[in-house]
Scaffold this active site. Structure first.
Site, PDB file in Angstrom:
ATOM      1  N   GLU A 145    -117.790 -33.291 -12.030  1.00 36.10           N
ATOM      2  CA  GLU A 145    -117.971 -32.387 -13.171  1.00 36.10           C
ATOM      3  C   GLU A 145    -117.903 -33.150 -14.500  1.00 36.10           C
ATOM      4  O   GLU A 145    -117.129 -32.810 -15.391  1.00 36.10           O
ATOM      5  CB  GLU A 145    -116.952 -31.243 -13.116  1.00 36.10           C
ATOM      6  CG  GLU A 145    -117.126 -30.384 -11.872  1.00 36.10           C
ATOM      7  CD  GLU A 145    -116.197 -29.184 -11.787  1.00 36.10           C
ATOM      8  OE1 GLU A 145    -115.101 -29.232 -12.359  1.00 36.10           O
ATOM      9  OE2 GLU A 145    -116.588 -28.201 -11.121  1.00 36.10           O
TER      10      GLU A 145
ATOM     11  N   TRP B 163    -125.228 -25.121 -10.132  1.00 32.67           N
ATOM     12  CA  TRP B 163    -123.922 -25.429  -9.549  1.00 32.67           C
ATOM     13  C   TRP B 163    -123.886 -25.463  -8.020  1.00 32.67           C
ATOM     14  O   TRP B 163    -122.856 -25.793  -7.430  1.00 32.67           O
ATOM     15  CB  TRP B 163    -122.878 -24.431 -10.054  1.00 32.67           C
ATOM     16  CG  TRP B 163    -122.623 -24.579 -11.517  1.00 32.67           C
ATOM     17  CD1 TRP B 163    -123.223 -23.875 -12.518  1.00 32.67           C
ATOM     18  CD2 TRP B 163    -121.751 -25.518 -12.153  1.00 32.67           C
ATOM     19  NE1 TRP B 163    -122.763 -24.306 -13.748  1.00 32.67           N
ATOM     20  CE2 TRP B 163    -121.855 -25.319 -13.555  1.00 32.67           C
ATOM     21  CE3 TRP B 163    -120.889 -26.517 -11.687  1.00 32.67           C
ATOM     22  CZ2 TRP B 163    -121.138 -26.076 -14.482  1.00 32.67           C
ATOM     23  CZ3 TRP B 163    -120.172 -27.268 -12.609  1.00 32.67           C
ATOM     24  CH2 TRP B 163    -120.308 -27.050 -13.984  1.00 32.67           C
TER      25      TRP B 163
ATOM     26  N   ASN C  43    -108.757 -32.610 -15.677  1.00 30.54           N
ATOM     27  CA  ASN C  43    -109.764 -32.916 -16.695  1.00 30.54           C
ATOM     28  C   ASN C  43    -109.010 -33.493 -17.882  1.00 30.54           C
ATOM     29  O   ASN C  43    -108.396 -32.757 -18.653  1.00 30.54           O
ATOM     30  CB  ASN C  43    -110.521 -31.645 -17.123  1.00 30.54           C
ATOM     31  CG  ASN C  43    -111.414 -31.127 -16.002  1.00 30.54           C
ATOM     32  OD1 ASN C  43    -111.977 -31.908 -15.236  1.00 30.54           O
ATOM     33  ND2 ASN C  43    -111.536 -29.818 -15.894  1.00 30.54           N
TER      34      ASN C  43
ATOM     35  N   GLU D  58    -110.755  -9.131  -0.789  1.00 33.66           N
ATOM     36  CA  GLU D  58    -111.995  -9.597  -0.153  1.00 33.66           C
ATOM     37  C   GLU D  58    -112.975  -8.429   0.053  1.00 33.66           C
ATOM     38  O   GLU D  58    -114.172  -8.570  -0.161  1.00 33.66           O
ATOM     39  CB  GLU D  58    -111.654 -10.232   1.193  1.00 33.66           C
ATOM     40  CG  GLU D  58    -112.863 -10.799   1.906  1.00 33.66           C
ATOM     41  CD  GLU D  58    -112.485 -11.455   3.234  1.00 33.66           C
ATOM     42  OE1 GLU D  58    -111.456 -11.058   3.813  1.00 33.66           O
ATOM     43  OE2 GLU D  58    -113.222 -12.349   3.671  1.00 33.66           O
TER      44      GLU D  58
ATOM     45  N   ASP E 132    -114.907 -24.076  -3.405  1.00 36.52           N
ATOM     46  CA  ASP E 132    -113.957 -24.082  -4.508  1.00 36.52           C
ATOM     47  C   ASP E 132    -113.073 -22.841  -4.510  1.00 36.52           C
ATOM     48  O   ASP E 132    -113.296 -21.938  -5.318  1.00 36.52           O
ATOM     49  CB  ASP E 132    -114.723 -24.188  -5.841  1.00 36.52           C
ATOM     50  CG  ASP E 132    -113.804 -24.498  -7.014  1.00 36.52           C
ATOM     51  OD1 ASP E 132    -112.665 -24.907  -6.777  1.00 36.52           O
ATOM     52  OD2 ASP E 132    -114.236 -24.331  -8.162  1.00 36.52           O
TER      53      ASP E 132
ATOM     54  N   GLU F 270    -107.846 -18.234  -9.827  1.00 45.53           N
ATOM     55  CA  GLU F 270    -109.114 -18.385 -10.546  1.00 45.53           C
ATOM     56  C   GLU F 270    -110.191 -17.423 -10.037  1.00 45.53           C
ATOM     57  O   GLU F 270    -110.842 -16.742 -10.823  1.00 45.53           O
ATOM     58  CB  GLU F 270    -109.592 -19.836 -10.425  1.00 45.53           C
ATOM     59  CG  GLU F 270    -110.945 -20.065 -11.076  1.00 45.53           C
ATOM     60  CD  GLU F 270    -111.403 -21.523 -11.007  1.00 45.53           C
ATOM     61  OE1 GLU F 270    -110.631 -22.385 -10.533  1.00 45.53           O
ATOM     62  OE2 GLU F 270    -112.538 -21.791 -11.437  1.00 45.53           O
TER      63      GLU F 270
ATOM     64  N   GLU G 299    -106.186 -24.692 -18.297  1.00 48.44           N
ATOM     65  CA  GLU G 299    -107.461 -24.418 -17.637  1.00 48.44           C
ATOM     66  C   GLU G 299    -107.166 -23.540 -16.417  1.00 48.44           C
ATOM     67  O   GLU G 299    -106.333 -23.880 -15.571  1.00 48.44           O
ATOM     68  CB  GLU G 299    -108.136 -25.734 -17.217  1.00 48.44           C
ATOM     69  CG  GLU G 299    -109.487 -25.503 -16.567  1.00 48.44           C
ATOM     70  CD  GLU G 299    -110.440 -26.694 -16.697  1.00 48.44           C
ATOM     71  OE1 GLU G 299    -110.145 -27.645 -17.445  1.00 48.44           O
ATOM     72  OE2 GLU G 299    -111.497 -26.650 -16.038  1.00 48.44           O
TER      73      GLU G 299
HETATM   74  C1  GCV Z   1    -109.927 -28.442 -13.436  1.00 52.48           C
HETATM   75  C2  GCV Z   1    -113.423 -25.731 -10.582  1.00 52.48           C
HETATM   76  C3  GCV Z   1    -112.767 -25.063 -11.749  1.00 52.48           C
HETATM   77  C4  GCV Z   1    -112.481 -26.065 -12.848  1.00 52.48           C
HETATM   78  C5  GCV Z   1    -111.595 -27.178 -12.279  1.00 52.48           C
HETATM   79  C6  GCV Z   1    -112.333 -27.804 -11.090  1.00 52.48           C
HETATM   80  C7  GCV Z   1    -111.508 -28.879 -10.421  1.00 52.48           C
HETATM   81  O1  GCV Z   1    -114.684 -26.172 -10.913  1.00 52.48           O
HETATM   82  O2  GCV Z   1    -113.572 -24.022 -12.212  1.00 52.48           O
HETATM   83  O3  GCV Z   1    -111.834 -25.403 -13.906  1.00 52.48           O
HETATM   84  O4  GCV Z   1    -111.287 -28.145 -13.235  1.00 52.48           O
HETATM   85  O5  GCV Z   1    -112.618 -26.812 -10.147  1.00 52.48           O
HETATM   86  O6  GCV Z   1    -110.857 -28.546  -9.440  1.00 52.48           O
HETATM   87  O7  GCV Z   1    -111.527 -30.016 -10.851  1.00 52.48           O
END
Ligand code: GCV
Length: 671
Positions: free
Chosen positions: A279, A533, A195, A503, A358, A386, A152
């Site tokens: 989530e 979200w 997850n 940035e 995040d 990410e 992920e």
């Molecule tokens: C592992 C964000 C990411 C998710 C991640 C989540 C988390 O939402 O997009 O992929 O899940 O953070 O840190 O739990």
């Protein structure tokens, strides 16, 4: 001798590439010819193996491992110096020899890596005299690897641990990874995603434990403890119980039994990492219980074995109504956890993401740092990129982390830095430290973008010694990876400016989230604007930004200590790079640069792209001076970055031009 490291490419060897010339005096060469070791253990073996490997490359012959000698030598052993912290070490020249002494076995290993680092960064070891101890007790890496082999938010290939719902059989690469991680003092690793899905739930079952134990053993030999992410609903999904209620007697018993079995197979198992009630993951809320109930139940099971629970604070309502401007996702972690301060057991640590949202390119620090004086806290960073270019764009993240750690929260007056909170010193907590989401995969280079290796390296070095500057770390990494050479400053400067450049062409003034939903790559200004979200910018024809003040906004600023609250609320003192995170502002508001916000948006987006072109020019100037594979791989990515940054520029500028109808003062092309 470790054949893997010696035979592989420069990309693969990363900063542990010993295959190059170093400048050592004849006297120093004489010393490293012989190694004397006191003590025996897996970790000491790793230290000796490492030293032998480096020395063989330096002097062209394998050093002698002796029981005793009167001749010059390197001595490895345990130190009697009380001023060394846990895992610390000292390296000193005593008469004809050099002693590398650890506070414990890991300290010896870190001392060896440090010694080698010194040699390869041109330090004269003839008169070496250093003492070094880590600033953070826990220095962890979190993998978001799924047992399918997918990762992920992974951008460097597939998992090195899992494939097709199994743990890999060939552990050669894991061994090499443990070595890389230990070289930057990592001492804890979570191998599976937070997850936890159906198959990963079984990692704590007998069916998988033997294999997990084999991996744990590899890490153990490098002083690294293995942890697992667990599914809070395991008693139901694995144990066949009807509930996972943390206060239920059978549930408690089930966990105690499971933990006992884990420790039978993995005697130095670290503990559990838990994402609960976040989530859509299961958690104690289902049973009307709170996070402390959930964490403490697991902590009780782990306590007899010295294990810990790392409980994540990334908890928020991901089903918000975008129409309701009073709701603010940034407030969620504090609201969920602050009332529970002091209610967690001693072997629970709360893991808090660096910012309240995040891992955006720019966020303020999470107000949870320092808000919980009676609870262990550690910080969570994200090495995997990410939201920061997914290892296609160059984005050296150490400056961002450094900024966060150095931030003074003022919760106990001046000096209450995030660093002092998470290392446990400010509130004299039992546990503290840092974790970061790995950017590692099975790509030849480990990180996809070869220069993203600097982020993995930099994380470990910074967490060991938070007083290092991001430039010092960059220099060290460059010299270890490419060797010491005249043009090294070119790479160092590329790294140093890359975060600001990213940035500039992406999100202005702290607003964040203008990415394509789900994959989080590329621009989509309204991608998350009308979603559930909780990540909005509220741009209309007149203004943009989120009013988070206590007087007129969501009240988020009230979660900080008074001085910080006032700093963010006051337009004169709010750092402009975070202006739109805290305030809804007219596009015509004039910034300290004397530019209006709208002009700032246009300018930074045009300039950001120009700077990416300049990055490429700089890189091209290195042709023939650095390894060709690395050179080519980076060029490929810089070309992608150029195209992507142009897309960002045009999408963002056109969006705001169309919203506002305000012309660019320089009349550049906007669509
Ligand atoms: C592992 C964000 C990411 C998710 C991640 C989540 C988390 O939402 O997009 O992929 O899940 O953070 O840190 O739990």
């Amino acid at each position: 001798m470790d054949k893997v490291a010696l035979n592989k490419s420069v990309l693969y060897k990363c900063w542990l590439n010993y295959d190059r010339k170093v400048n050592l005096s004849e006297e120093s060469k004489e010393i490293i010819k012989r190694i004397l070791v006191e003590g025996e253990s897996q970790i000491i073996d790793s230290a000796v193996k490492e030293l032998k490997m480096a020395v063989q490359n330096i002097i062209g012959e394998e050093p002698k491992l002796l029981k005793r000698t009167r001749l010059p030598h390197v001595f490895l052993g345990i130190s009697t110096n009380d001023s060394l912290g846990i895992d610390g070490f000292e390296i000193k020249r005593i008469k004809k020899s050099i002693k590398i002494l650890g506070n414990n076995e890991s300290g010896i290993l870190y001392g060896v890596f440090s010694f080698i680092r010194k040699i390869y960064t041109g330090v004269d070891i003839g008169n070496i005299n250093i003492e070094d101890s880590p600033k953070n007790m826990l220095r962890m890496i979190n993998h978001w690897d799924n047992i399918s082999g997918d990762i992920e938010r992974g951008y460097a290939g597939k998992s090195i641990f899992f494939k097709d719902n199994h743990i890999v059989d060939n552990t050669e690469r894991i061994n090499e990874y443990a070595r890389l991680a230990a070289s930057i003092s990592i001492n804890g690793i979570v191998i599976n995603n937070v997850n936890v899905h159906e198959y990963e739930t079984k990692l704590i079952s007998d069916e998988y434990l033997t294999k997990v134990g084999e991996i744990a053993n590899i890490f153990t030999s490098y002083g690294i403890k293995l942890y697992l992410s667990i599914n809070f609903a395991s008693p139901i999904e694995l144990g066949g119980l009807k509930t996972a209620d943390p206060l239920d007697v059978d549930v408690k018993l089930w966990w105690k039994e499971r933990v006992k079995n884990i420790y039978k197979v993995i005697p130095n198992f670290g503990g559990f990492l838990v994402k609960a009630d976040s989530e859509f993951r299961p958690g104690p809320f289902t049973y009307g219980r709170n996070h402390a109930d959930g964490a403490n139940m697991l902590a009780e099971a782990l306590e007899p074995f010295g294990g810990i629970v790392i409980w994540r604070c990334f908890v928020y309502n991901c089903l918000l109504d975008w129409r309701d401007r009073s709701k603010d996702r940034a407030k969620a972690a504090y609201e969920n956890f602050k009332p529970l301060d002091g209610k967690f057991k001693d072997n629970v640590i709360l893991q808090v993401k660096n910012g309240p949202m995040d891992f955006q390119i720019r966020e303020p620090i999470s107000p949870l740092f320092g808000a919980m004086k009676n609870t262990n806290e550690m910080i969570e960073f994200q090495i995997t990129q990410e939201y920061t270019g997914q290892q296609k764009h160059l984005c050296y993240l150490v400056p961002l982390w450094k900024e966060v750690l150095d931030f003074d929260t003022f919760v106990e007056g001046r000096g209450s830095t995030v660093s002092n909170i998470v290392n446990g010193s400010l509130f004299e907590r039992k546990y503290g430290g840092a974790a970061a989401v790995a950017n590692i995969g099975d790509d030849e280079s480990w990180t996809g973008h070869p220069l993203a290796q600097a982020n993995f390296y930099g994380y470990g070095r910074l967490v060991w010694d938070t007083s290092l500057s991001s430039e010092e770390i960059a220099k060290e990494w460059v010299e270890l990876t490419f060797g010491i050479f005249k043009e090294e400053t070119t790479i160092i400067s590329m790294l140093a400016e890359s975060r600001d450049i990213y940035e500039e062409y992406t999100c202005p003034l702290g607003i964040g989230w203008m990415v394509n939903p789900n994959n989080h790559y590329g621009p989509s200004v309204d991608g998350y604007e009308y979603s559930r979200w909780g990540t909005y910018h509220y741009a209309d024809y007149k203004s943009l930004g989120v009013d988070r003040t206590t007087e007129t906004g969501t009240g988020y600023t009230g979660q900080y200590s008074k001085p910080i609250k006032y700093m963010f609320e006051n337009l004169q003192t709010c750092p402009e790079e975070l202006l739109l995170f805290f305030h809804n502002m007219d596009y015509k508001y004039v910034l300290k640069s004397r530019k209006t916000i709208i002009q700032h948006i246009y300018d930074t987006h045009f300039e950001g792209v120009e700077k990416v072109f300049a990055l490429k020019e700089k890189w091209i100037s290195l042709k023939g001076k650095i390894n060709e594979d690395i050179f080519n791989s980076v060029i490929e990515r810089l070309n992608i970055q150029i195209k992507d940054s142009e897309e960002w520029r045009d999408v963002v500028n056109s969006y705001f031009y169309r919203k506002t109808g305000i012309d660019d003062e320089l009349h550049r092309k906007i669509y």
